[in-house]
Scaffold this active site. Structure first.
Site, mmCIF file in Angstrom:
data_model
loop_
_atom_site.group_PDB
_atom_site.id
_atom_site.type_symbol
_atom_site.label_atom_id
_atom_site.label_comp_id
_atom_site.label_asym_id
_atom_site.label_seq_id
_atom_site.Cartn_x
_atom_site.Cartn_y
_atom_site.Cartn_z
ATOM 1 N N ASP A 18 -4.494 -23.026 -26.032
ATOM 2 C CA ASP A 18 -5.658 -23.917 -25.997
ATOM 3 C C ASP A 18 -5.529 -24.976 -27.094
ATOM 4 O OD1 ASP A 18 -6.562 -22.069 -24.142
ATOM 5 O OD2 ASP A 18 -7.793 -21.000 -25.608
HETATM 6 C C1 26A Z 1 -12.026 -16.379 -16.239
HETATM 7 N N1 26A Z 1 -11.378 -15.936 -17.460
HETATM 8 C C2 26A Z 1 -10.616 -14.715 -17.363
HETATM 9 C C3 26A Z 1 -11.466 -16.685 -18.616
HETATM 10 C C4 26A Z 1 -10.879 -16.303 -19.849
HETATM 11 C C5 26A Z 1 -10.994 -17.181 -20.935
HETATM 12 N N2 26A Z 1 -11.624 -18.360 -20.851
HETATM 13 C C6 26A Z 1 -12.163 -18.666 -19.675
HETATM 14 N N3 26A Z 1 -12.108 -17.874 -18.572
HETATM 15 N N4 26A Z 1 -10.185 -15.211 -20.267
HETATM 16 C C7 26A Z 1 -9.868 -15.422 -21.561
HETATM 17 N N5 26A Z 1 -10.369 -16.601 -21.974
HETATM 18 C C8 26A Z 1 -10.285 -17.221 -23.295
HETATM 19 O O1 26A Z 1 -8.969 -17.555 -23.561
HETATM 20 C C9 26A Z 1 -8.931 -17.848 -24.952
HETATM 21 C C10 26A Z 1 -7.513 -17.779 -25.446
HETATM 22 O O2 26A Z 1 -6.729 -18.686 -24.793
HETATM 23 C C11 26A Z 1 -10.718 -16.333 -24.438
HETATM 24 O O3 26A Z 1 -12.096 -16.443 -24.651
HETATM 25 C C12 26A Z 1 -9.889 -16.875 -25.611
HETATM 26 O O4 26A Z 1 -10.677 -17.576 -26.546
#
Ligand code: 26A
Length: 345
Positions: free
Chosen positions: A300
């Site tokens: 990110d």
């Molecule tokens: C729909 N899902 C599975 C998700 C996520 C996500 N953000 C949005 N949708 N699953 C994990 N994360 C986020 O990824 C970040 C790390 O790249 C986590 O909240 C974490 O901050």
């Protein structure tokens, strides 16, 4: 002009903790992955909250990118859309976003709690299990509220978390059609292997609108296997394949950016009007292993630097470099955060 960058995603609070292999096995989780939690995962959140050293940090992949881009850009540069509950967790997200000066235009849900993500750190890997809760209830109508649509129309760059394909493809399409029709820049992250695997239809419908596809090597591999590319395909070949897919806005080429951890970042740009394909490789910033705190949010952070650079009118090579610099900055912090006082590129 204010607020050039518009982001859309799933706002989540991360419950981050060091976890053992047996804890991961108990919940059937891989070492390094991201999944949507099912019924059997639900007890994980209570368990994690009771573990020693658990940290509550603002997360949500696209929200991390939005915060990071605002970190680099002048005040009032980034707006983030997503859906949360009216609770302690969204208050925590607001607090973190305020620190970075990120403007949020949340859709608030009366009957759903703010989404959460169990981030289980094991060495340099992280396994994530997400309960989207309120984040799953974002609707395109929220973008169409006149004040919000004004922000959308005022934007010049759009960033979509691929994870949002599990929530509201119509909301993504609204932004994508606007960007394409007005020749503005739009980027999307593939976010996790399960997106190209299990949300292939939704992804394939949006890709024609996208100018910049950002992903890591495991997402690239998942894309290749779910789209019938030869098993022997290299990351560069997968990037070229995606770059050459149909494009709605022919005025802009498509660029695919694949990061590969410590290995070089690969880009493939295809300009259909000139039938010209350009593949490049960029070295990463080597960081001593001892300086790595955790890699939660590294991808990110890369996207944050990359998007901020595009907003500033930098070229592809420069944007990749800012992305890699931001990723190195973030992995020296706990969770998807950046150091204060601010460092500048
Ligand atoms: C729909 N899902 C599975 C998700 C996520 C996500 N953000 C949005 N949708 N699953 C994990 N994360 C986020 O990824 C970040 C790390 O790249 C986590 O909240 C974490 O901050």
């Amino acid at each position: 002009m204010s607020f050039p960058l518009i982001c859309l995603g799933n706002p989540l609070l991360d419950l981050q903790v060091d976890a053992t292999k047996s804890f991961l096995e108990k919940y059937d989780l891989k070492d390094d992955d991201a999944i949507l939690a099912s019924e059997k995962h639900m007890p994980i959140y209570k368990e994690v909250l009771n573990m020693d050293g658990v940290k509550l940090v603002a997360g949500g992949a696209a929200q991390n990118t939005a915060r990071g881009a605002q970190y680099l850009l002048p005040a009032d540069s980034v707006v983030y859309f997503g859906s949360v509950g009216k609770d302690e967790y969204s208050a925590k997200l607001n607090e973190a976003n305020a620190k970075y000066g990120l403007r949020t235009e949340y859709q608030f849900q009366e009957n759903h709690a703010t989404g959460k993500c169990a981030v289980l750190i094991n060495g340099h890997n992280r396994s994530m299990a997400t309960d989207l809760a309120a984040a799953n209830h974002f609707t395109p109508e929220h973008l169409q509220i006149p004040a919000n649509w004004k922000l959308v129309e005022n934007g010049t760059h759009y960033y979509i978390g691929g994870y949002h394909l599990t929530v509201s493809p119509p909301a993504i399409k609204l932004l994508a059609e606007h960007a394409s029709a007005n020749n503005k820049t739009i980027a999307m992250n593939l976010s996790a292997p399960f997106i190209p695997e299990f949300f292939k239809g939704a992804l394939d419908e949006i890709v024609p609108y996208i100018d910049y596809i950002i992903a890591n090597e495991s997402e690239a591999a998942a894309y290749a296997s779910s789209h019938g590319l030869p098993e022997s395909s290299t990351v560069a070949e997968i990037a070229q394949h995606i770059a050459k897919l149909e494009k709605v806005n022919a005025k802009r080429p498509r660029t695919v950016v694949f990061t590969q951890g410590l290995d070089p970042t690969i880009t493939a740009t295809y300009d259909a009007t000139a039938d010209k394909l350009d593949v490049k490789e960029y070295q990463v910033y080597p960081l001593e292993s001892s300086k790595i705190v955790d890699t939660n949010g590294a991808g990110d952070a890369f996207a944050a630097g990359f998007m901020a650079a595009l907003v500033e009118g930098k070229n592809l090579a420069q944007a990749v470099d800012v992305g890699q610099w931001m990723a190195a900055l973030s992995i020296q912090e706990v969770g998807p955060t950046f150091p204060f006082p601010k460092k500048s590129y």
